[in-house]
Design a protein around this motif. Structure first.
Motif, PDB file in Angstrom:
ATOM      1  N   ASP A 125      44.201  91.934  -4.774  1.00  0.00           N
ATOM      2  CA  ASP A 125      44.973  91.348  -3.681  1.00  0.00           C
ATOM      3  C   ASP A 125      46.023  90.369  -4.216  1.00  0.00           C
ATOM      4  O   ASP A 125      47.153  90.315  -3.715  1.00  0.00           O
ATOM      5  N   VAL A 126      45.677  89.606  -5.241  1.00  0.00           N
ATOM      6  CA  VAL A 126      46.627  88.669  -5.854  1.00  0.00           C
ATOM      7  C   VAL A 126      47.827  89.432  -6.427  1.00  0.00           C
ATOM      8  O   VAL A 126      48.966  88.956  -6.388  1.00  0.00           O
ATOM      9  N   LEU A 127      47.568  90.648  -6.922  1.00  0.00           N
ATOM     10  CA  LEU A 127      48.639  91.473  -7.484  1.00  0.00           C
ATOM     11  C   LEU A 127      49.426  92.225  -6.409  1.00  0.00           C
ATOM     12  O   LEU A 127      50.380  92.940  -6.719  1.00  0.00           O
ATOM     13  N   GLY A 128      49.007  92.061  -5.139  1.00  0.00           N
ATOM     14  CA  GLY A 128      49.701  92.738  -4.046  1.00  0.00           C
ATOM     15  C   GLY A 128      49.116  94.072  -3.665  1.00  0.00           C
ATOM     16  O   GLY A 128      49.722  94.841  -2.920  1.00  0.00           O
ATOM     17  N   MET A 129      47.904  94.371  -4.182  1.00  0.00           N
ATOM     18  CA  MET A 129      47.236  95.654  -3.909  1.00  0.00           C
ATOM     19  C   MET A 129      46.132  95.440  -2.873  1.00  0.00           C
ATOM     20  O   MET A 129      45.176  94.717  -3.128  1.00  0.00           O
ATOM     21  N   GLU A 130      46.262  96.078  -1.723  1.00  0.00           N
ATOM     22  CA  GLU A 130      45.278  95.903  -0.652  1.00  0.00           C
ATOM     23  C   GLU A 130      44.056  96.787  -0.881  1.00  0.00           C
ATOM     24  O   GLU A 130      44.180  97.960  -1.232  1.00  0.00           O
ATOM     25  N   LYS A 131      42.875  96.199  -0.659  1.00  0.00           N
ATOM     26  CA  LYS A 131      41.624  96.932  -0.835  1.00  0.00           C
ATOM     27  C   LYS A 131      41.579  98.177   0.044  1.00  0.00           C
ATOM     28  O   LYS A 131      41.170  99.253  -0.411  1.00  0.00           O
ATOM     29  N   GLU A 132      42.006  98.045   1.302  1.00  0.00           N
ATOM     30  CA  GLU A 132      41.971  99.182   2.227  1.00  0.00           C
ATOM     31  C   GLU A 132      42.843 100.324   1.724  1.00  0.00           C
ATOM     32  O   GLU A 132      42.489 101.497   1.857  1.00  0.00           O
ATOM     33  N   ALA A 133      43.985  99.979   1.133  1.00  0.00           N
ATOM     34  CA  ALA A 133      44.884 101.006   0.595  1.00  0.00           C
ATOM     35  C   ALA A 133      44.262 101.698  -0.609  1.00  0.00           C
ATOM     36  O   ALA A 133      44.387 102.920  -0.781  1.00  0.00           O
ATOM     37  N   LEU A 134      43.566 100.925  -1.453  1.00  0.00           N
ATOM     38  CA  LEU A 134      42.877 101.494  -2.608  1.00  0.00           C
ATOM     39  C   LEU A 134      41.796 102.479  -2.162  1.00  0.00           C
ATOM     40  O   LEU A 134      41.682 103.580  -2.702  1.00  0.00           O
ATOM     41  N   ILE A 135      41.000 102.061  -1.170  1.00  0.00           N
ATOM     42  CA  ILE A 135      39.935 102.927  -0.662  1.00  0.00           C
ATOM     43  C   ILE A 135      40.521 104.202  -0.066  1.00  0.00           C
ATOM     44  O   ILE A 135      40.054 105.319  -0.346  1.00  0.00           O
ATOM     45  N   GLU A 136      41.566 104.032   0.741  1.00  0.00           N
ATOM     46  CA  GLU A 136      42.175 105.193   1.400  1.00  0.00           C
ATOM     47  C   GLU A 136      42.729 106.178   0.377  1.00  0.00           C
ATOM     48  O   GLU A 136      42.494 107.394   0.467  1.00  0.00           O
ATOM     49  N   ASP A 137      43.451 105.667  -0.620  1.00  0.00           N
ATOM     50  CA  ASP A 137      44.046 106.553  -1.613  1.00  0.00           C
ATOM     51  C   ASP A 137      42.969 107.239  -2.442  1.00  0.00           C
ATOM     52  O   ASP A 137      43.063 108.437  -2.748  1.00  0.00           O
ATOM     53  N   PHE A 138      41.919 106.494  -2.793  1.00  0.00           N
ATOM     54  CA  PHE A 138      40.826 107.111  -3.551  1.00  0.00           C
ATOM     55  C   PHE A 138      40.183 108.234  -2.750  1.00  0.00           C
ATOM     56  O   PHE A 138      39.916 109.326  -3.279  1.00  0.00           O
ATOM     57  N   MET A 139      39.908 107.983  -1.463  1.00  0.00           N
ATOM     58  CA  MET A 139      39.249 108.998  -0.638  1.00  0.00           C
ATOM     59  C   MET A 139      40.125 110.238  -0.478  1.00  0.00           C
ATOM     60  O   MET A 139      39.619 111.364  -0.445  1.00  0.00           O
ATOM     61  N   ILE A 140      41.438 110.040  -0.402  1.00  0.00           N
ATOM     62  CA  ILE A 140      42.357 111.183  -0.333  1.00  0.00           C
ATOM     63  C   ILE A 140      42.285 112.003  -1.620  1.00  0.00           C
ATOM     64  O   ILE A 140      42.122 113.228  -1.597  1.00  0.00           O
ATOM     65  N   GLN A 141      42.402 111.309  -2.764  1.00  0.00           N
ATOM     66  CA  GLN A 141      42.382 112.005  -4.059  1.00  0.00           C
ATOM     67  C   GLN A 141      41.043 112.724  -4.279  1.00  0.00           C
ATOM     68  O   GLN A 141      41.005 113.886  -4.688  1.00  0.00           O
ATOM     69  N   TYR A 142      39.955 112.017  -3.996  1.00  0.00           N
ATOM     70  CA  TYR A 142      38.618 112.568  -4.234  1.00  0.00           C
ATOM     71  C   TYR A 142      38.344 113.728  -3.282  1.00  0.00           C
ATOM     72  O   TYR A 142      37.796 114.762  -3.679  1.00  0.00           O
ATOM     73  N   GLY A 143      38.735 113.570  -2.023  1.00  0.00           N
ATOM     74  CA  GLY A 143      38.538 114.629  -1.041  1.00  0.00           C
ATOM     75  C   GLY A 143      39.307 115.886  -1.402  1.00  0.00           C
ATOM     76  O   GLY A 143      38.786 117.010  -1.285  1.00  0.00           O
ATOM     77  N   GLU A 144      40.536 115.716  -1.862  1.00  0.00           N
ATOM     78  CA  GLU A 144      41.340 116.868  -2.265  1.00  0.00           C
ATOM     79  C   GLU A 144      40.722 117.568  -3.473  1.00  0.00           C
ATOM     80  O   GLU A 144      40.721 118.804  -3.556  1.00  0.00           O
ATOM     81  N   ALA A 145      40.179 116.784  -4.403  1.00  0.00           N
ATOM     82  CA  ALA A 145      39.540 117.371  -5.578  1.00  0.00           C
ATOM     83  C   ALA A 145      38.309 118.187  -5.175  1.00  0.00           C
ATOM     84  O   ALA A 145      38.109 119.311  -5.645  1.00  0.00           O
ATOM     85  N   LEU A 146      37.495 117.627  -4.286  1.00  0.00           N
ATOM     86  CA  LEU A 146      36.304 118.347  -3.815  1.00  0.00           C
ATOM     87  C   LEU A 146      36.694 119.620  -3.069  1.00  0.00           C
ATOM     88  O   LEU A 146      36.033 120.665  -3.197  1.00  0.00           O
ATOM     89  N   ASN A 147      37.776 119.552  -2.310  1.00  0.00           N
ATOM     90  CA  ASN A 147      38.271 120.729  -1.592  1.00  0.00           C
ATOM     91  C   ASN A 147      38.724 121.807  -2.570  1.00  0.00           C
ATOM     92  O   ASN A 147      38.418 122.995  -2.397  1.00  0.00           O
ATOM     93  N   ASN A 148      39.448 121.401  -3.602  1.00  0.00           N
ATOM     94  CA  ASN A 148      39.945 122.363  -4.591  1.00  0.00           C
ATOM     95  C   ASN A 148      38.808 123.051  -5.335  1.00  0.00           C
ATOM     96  O   ASN A 148      38.942 124.203  -5.750  1.00  0.00           O
TER      97      ASN A 148
END
Length: 232
Positions: free
Chosen positions: A190-213
Motif C-alpha cells: 500500500d505504501v508503494l501505491g499497490m492496493e491489496k484488493e487489486a493484487l487479489i483480483e489480478d492474481f485470481m484472474i491469472q490463476y483462474g485463466e491458468a486453471l481454465n487452460n
C-alpha cells in the motif's frame, strides 16, 4: 500513460516510509526470482525430456533477479533478504517436500502456476506506480513470466486427467499460503501505491485463466480459486 505519470508524481520514492517498505518488497521479488531459478533446475531433473527448456527458464529467472537487484540499488535501498526468505518459506518447504516425493504435478502447481501468477499479478499492479527505472525492468520481466506460466499450463494440460486429483490436493495445501502472503505484504504494498484488493483480483484472474487452460470447468475453477480466500 497519463495515468501512470499522475500516479507516480504523488509518490516520494526517497521518503523514509517508501524506502522502508521497498526494502521488503524489493527483497520479495529478488527472492521470488531466486526461488524460481532453483525450482526450475529441480524440475529439469524431474522432467528430463524438458530439461533444456527448464534450464532456459531458470536462467531467465536469474537475469530477472539481477534486474530487481539493480532496482534496489537505483533507489539506494538494501533489500531485507531474511524477511523475504521467511516470506517464501511455506511454498519453499512444500515444493521441496513434493520434489523429494517426485510429485511433479505439485511442483508445477507451486512454481509454474501459483508463484508465476503471484509474480504476474504483483508486477502488473506495480508497473503503474513504479519509478521509471524499475518500470522498464518490470515491464520486461512480466513478458517473460507469461512464457514460464505457459510451460506449466501446457504440461499439465497434456497430462490433465492423470494430474487432476493431485492438482486439487496441491491447490488445497498451497493456495491458502498465498492469501497469507498477500496479507503479510499488504501494508508495504500500500505504501508503494499497490492496493491489496487489486493484487487479489489480478492474481485470481491469472490463476483462474491458468486453471481454465489446463482443463478445469468454470465451476471447478471458482471452487479451486477461492480455497482459503476467507483468510485474505
Amino acid at each position: 500513460m497519463q495515468q501512470v505519470v499522475e500516479q507516480t508524481e504523488k509518490i516520494d520514492f526517497y521518503s523514509e516510509s517508501y524506502q522502508d517498505a521497498y526494502s521488503r518488497i524489493n527483497a520479495i521479488v529478488i527472492e521470488g526470482e531466486q526461488e524460481a531459478h532453483e525450482n526450475y533446475i529441480q524440475l529439469g531433473e524431474m522432467l528430463p525430456d524438458s530439461k533444456n527448456e527448464l534450464i532456459k527458464l531458470s536462467k531467465m529467472e536469474s537475469r530477472h533477479k539481477k534486474g530487481f537487484e539493480a532496482c534496489g540499488k537505483n533507489l539506494k535501498v538494501s533489500p531485507d533478504m531474511p524477511f523475504a526468505k521467511e516470506f517464501f518459506s511455506g511454498l519453499h518447504k512444500n515444493f521441496q517436500i513434493a520434489a523429494k516425493e517426485d510429485k511433479v504435478v505439485t511442483c508445477l502447481l507451486i512454481q509454474s502456476l501459483i508463484i508465476e501468477c503471484f509474480a504476474i499479478a504483483a508486477y502488473n499492479i506495480y508497473i503503474p506506480v513504479a519509478d521509471d527505472f524499475a518500470r522498464k525492468i518490470t515491464e520486461g520481466v512480466v513478458k517473460d513470466e507469461y512464457s514460464h506460466l505457459n510451460f506449466g499450463e501446457e504440461w499439465l494440460k497434456a497430462n490433465f486427467e492423470a494430474s487432476k486429483a493431485e492438482l486439487e490436493t496441491a491447490n488445497r495445501q498451497n493456495l491458502p499460503i498465498v492469501w497469507q502472503m498477500l496479507n503479510q505484504v499488504a501494508d508495504d504494498a500500500d505504501v508503494l501505491g499497490m492496493e491489496k484488493e487489486a493484487l487479489i483480483e489480478d492474481f485470481m484472474i491469472q490463476y483462474g485463466e491458468a486453471l481454465n487452460n489446463i482443463g478445469f470447468t468454470t465451476r471447478e475453477i471458482m471452487r479451486l480459486s477461492a480455497y482459503g480466500l476467507a483468510t485474505a
